[in-house]
Scaffold this motif. Structure first.
Motif, mmCIF file in Angstrom:
data_model
loop_
_atom_site.group_PDB
_atom_site.id
_atom_site.type_symbol
_atom_site.label_atom_id
_atom_site.label_comp_id
_atom_site.label_asym_id
_atom_site.label_seq_id
_atom_site.Cartn_x
_atom_site.Cartn_y
_atom_site.Cartn_z
ATOM 1 N N ASN A 158 128.733 -32.562 -15.132
ATOM 2 C CA ASN A 158 129.899 -33.419 -15.204
ATOM 3 C C ASN A 158 131.244 -32.266 -15.224
ATOM 4 N N THR A 159 132.041 -32.532 -14.077
ATOM 5 C CA THR A 159 133.010 -31.487 -13.989
ATOM 6 C C THR A 159 134.477 -31.791 -14.167
ATOM 7 N N PHE A 160 134.417 -32.907 -14.908
ATOM 8 C CA PHE A 160 135.963 -33.376 -15.322
ATOM 9 C C PHE A 160 136.726 -32.362 -16.042
ATOM 10 N N ASP A 161 136.040 -31.741 -17.021
ATOM 11 C CA ASP A 161 136.702 -30.791 -17.705
ATOM 12 C C ASP A 161 137.183 -29.585 -17.095
ATOM 13 N N ALA A 162 136.162 -29.090 -15.991
ATOM 14 C CA ALA A 162 136.724 -27.986 -15.298
ATOM 15 C C ALA A 162 137.832 -28.150 -14.344
ATOM 16 N N HIS A 163 137.953 -29.261 -13.866
ATOM 17 C CA HIS A 163 139.202 -29.776 -13.056
ATOM 18 C C HIS A 163 140.392 -29.720 -14.029
ATOM 19 N N ILE A 166 128.689 -25.445 -17.136
ATOM 20 C CA ILE A 166 129.985 -25.627 -16.949
ATOM 21 C C ILE A 166 130.641 -26.920 -17.444
ATOM 22 N N GLY A 167 129.724 -27.945 -17.957
ATOM 23 C CA GLY A 167 130.147 -29.291 -18.217
ATOM 24 C C GLY A 167 130.161 -29.080 -19.987
ATOM 25 N N GLN A 168 129.456 -27.908 -20.388
ATOM 26 C CA GLN A 168 129.706 -27.734 -21.958
ATOM 27 C C GLN A 168 130.948 -26.825 -22.377
ATOM 28 N N ARG A 169 131.601 -27.442 -23.194
ATOM 29 C CA ARG A 169 133.003 -26.924 -23.544
ATOM 30 C C ARG A 169 133.131 -25.368 -24.041
ATOM 31 N N ASP A 170 132.116 -24.870 -24.736
ATOM 32 C CA ASP A 170 132.149 -23.542 -24.937
ATOM 33 C C ASP A 170 131.963 -22.578 -23.887
ATOM 34 N N VAL A 171 131.024 -23.077 -23.112
ATOM 35 C CA VAL A 171 130.642 -22.347 -21.834
ATOM 36 C C VAL A 171 131.893 -22.340 -20.882
ATOM 37 N N LEU A 172 132.547 -23.456 -20.574
ATOM 38 C CA LEU A 172 133.465 -23.454 -19.887
ATOM 39 C C LEU A 172 134.677 -22.645 -20.247
ATOM 40 N N LEU A 173 135.025 -22.589 -21.543
ATOM 41 C CA LEU A 173 136.182 -21.755 -21.816
ATOM 42 C C LEU A 173 135.698 -20.207 -22.113
ATOM 43 N N ASP A 174 134.245 -19.924 -22.092
ATOM 44 C CA ASP A 174 133.971 -18.594 -22.010
ATOM 45 C C ASP A 174 134.319 -18.028 -20.535
ATOM 46 N N LEU A 211 142.299 -15.491 -18.248
ATOM 47 C CA LEU A 211 142.943 -16.729 -18.726
ATOM 48 C C LEU A 211 142.943 -16.969 -20.314
ATOM 49 N N ASP A 212 143.927 -17.778 -20.824
ATOM 50 C CA ASP A 212 144.138 -17.934 -22.152
ATOM 51 C C ASP A 212 143.093 -18.826 -22.595
ATOM 52 N N ARG A 213 142.282 -18.537 -23.497
ATOM 53 C CA ARG A 213 141.141 -19.374 -23.976
ATOM 54 C C ARG A 213 141.754 -20.415 -24.794
ATOM 55 N N GLN A 214 142.605 -19.962 -25.762
ATOM 56 C CA GLN A 214 143.196 -21.107 -26.713
ATOM 57 C C GLN A 214 143.969 -22.078 -26.146
ATOM 58 N N ALA A 215 144.791 -21.603 -25.076
ATOM 59 C CA ALA A 215 145.441 -22.628 -24.348
ATOM 60 C C ALA A 215 144.804 -23.519 -23.365
ATOM 61 N N ALA A 216 143.738 -22.875 -22.785
ATOM 62 C CA ALA A 216 142.733 -23.852 -22.098
ATOM 63 C C ALA A 216 142.083 -24.842 -22.788
ATOM 64 N N SER A 217 141.639 -24.433 -24.283
ATOM 65 C CA SER A 217 141.082 -25.281 -25.162
ATOM 66 C C SER A 217 141.986 -26.650 -25.513
ATOM 67 N N ALA A 218 143.216 -26.293 -25.739
ATOM 68 C CA ALA A 218 144.271 -27.299 -25.958
ATOM 69 C C ALA A 218 144.339 -28.238 -24.736
ATOM 70 N N VAL A 219 144.402 -27.487 -23.656
ATOM 71 C CA VAL A 219 144.385 -28.349 -22.378
ATOM 72 C C VAL A 219 143.247 -29.681 -22.441
ATOM 73 N N LEU A 220 142.175 -29.129 -22.781
ATOM 74 C CA LEU A 220 140.891 -29.986 -22.780
ATOM 75 C C LEU A 220 140.909 -31.262 -23.612
ATOM 76 N N ASP A 221 141.983 -31.033 -24.781
ATOM 77 C CA ASP A 221 142.004 -32.304 -25.761
ATOM 78 C C ASP A 221 143.535 -32.977 -25.025
ATOM 79 N N ASP A 222 144.321 -32.505 -24.108
ATOM 80 C CA ASP A 222 145.538 -33.332 -23.765
ATOM 81 C C ASP A 222 145.129 -34.317 -22.876
ATOM 82 N N PRO A 223 145.634 -35.500 -23.148
ATOM 83 C CA PRO A 223 145.468 -36.908 -22.491
ATOM 84 C C PRO A 223 146.390 -36.901 -21.316
ATOM 85 N N GLN A 224 147.476 -36.073 -21.315
ATOM 86 C CA GLN A 224 148.348 -35.905 -20.279
ATOM 87 C C GLN A 224 147.642 -35.083 -19.006
#
Length: 221
Positions: free
Chosen positions: A102-107, A140-148, A155-168
């Motif tokens: 699944n690639t939604f988080d990658a997008h 890459i559908g797995q969160r930690d792998v994607l952030l790796d 790119l900023d891992r922490q900022a990307a992690s926040a993006v994954l939880d952002d409904p906007q």
């Protein structure tokens, strides 16, 4: 000149099309400069978390026999080589199964990279995602792998992690996918040049050269 590429990381023709486009742009060096922006398109939005083995997925989705599926994959590898890219596993040891994820988080992280950092960094991330999927066979559908992969791309891992939880951001990706639907895009890659010309599928470098020249001539800067 802007080139918006609707694509999915799971799509081999997308990285092939990018390779062919790069060959075309090399021929146009000094004549046309292009800014590439990657846009989201999910080939399999209902792909479950556990994914699906690639050959089985292709055989099921396109109703092909195992032999036909192998033939198509071998053909894609040859075309990829001609485009200057690779679909082959390059990791150490025995190759893990080739999977579809699944690639939604990658997008989400790709769209964030474009909006928050810029086209160069988004392109770096997108290519890193293609490499992680095709050449390293990572999930890459797995969160930690994607952030790796995000971190490896600089790119900023922490900022990307926040993006994954952002409904906007989820809404933003959905809106861009709806735009693709409105443009009658049903497969990828699909490249839109200067918002005016649609080039569907992975074309030869010559096709890209001719198309970009036509747009430049018709809509001079």
């Amino acid at each position: 000149m802007t080139i918006d590429i609707f694509s999915d990381v799971m799509c081999p023709w997308c990285i092939i099309g990018y390779g062919q486009l790069q060959k075309g742009l090399a021929e146009l060096e000094g004549e046309i400069e292009a800014e590439i922006r990657w846009r989201p398109f999910e080939l399999n939005p209902d792909m479950p978390v556990e994914g699906e083995e690639r050959s089985e997925h292709i055989a099921r989705k396109y109703r092909r026999t195992a032999e036909e599926t192998r033939g198509v994959q071998n053909q894609m590898r040859e075309v990829a080589k001609q485009a200057g890219v690779s679909l082959d596993y390059k990791g150490a040891g025995e190759a893990p199964p080739a999977m579809m994820w699944n690639t939604f988080d990658a997008h989400k992280v790709s769209s964030w990279a474009l909006a928050a950092v810029g086209t160069t960094e988004q392109n770096q991330l997108k290519l890193a995602l293609f490499e992680a999927h095709f050449n390293q066979r990572r999930n890459i559908g797995q969160r930690d792998v994607l952030l790796d992969v995000v971190e490896e791309a600089g790119l900023d891992r922490q900022a990307a992690s926040a993006v994954l939880d952002d409904p906007q951001m989820a809404q933003h990706v959905r809106a861009e996918q709806a735009q693709a639907h409105d443009l009658n895009i049903t497969g990828v890659p699909a490249m839109i040049v200067e918002g005016k010309m649609l080039i569907p599928g992975a074309q030869t470098p010559e096709v890209y050269v001719n198309a970009l020249r036509r747009v430049a001539e018709k809509f001079p800067a």
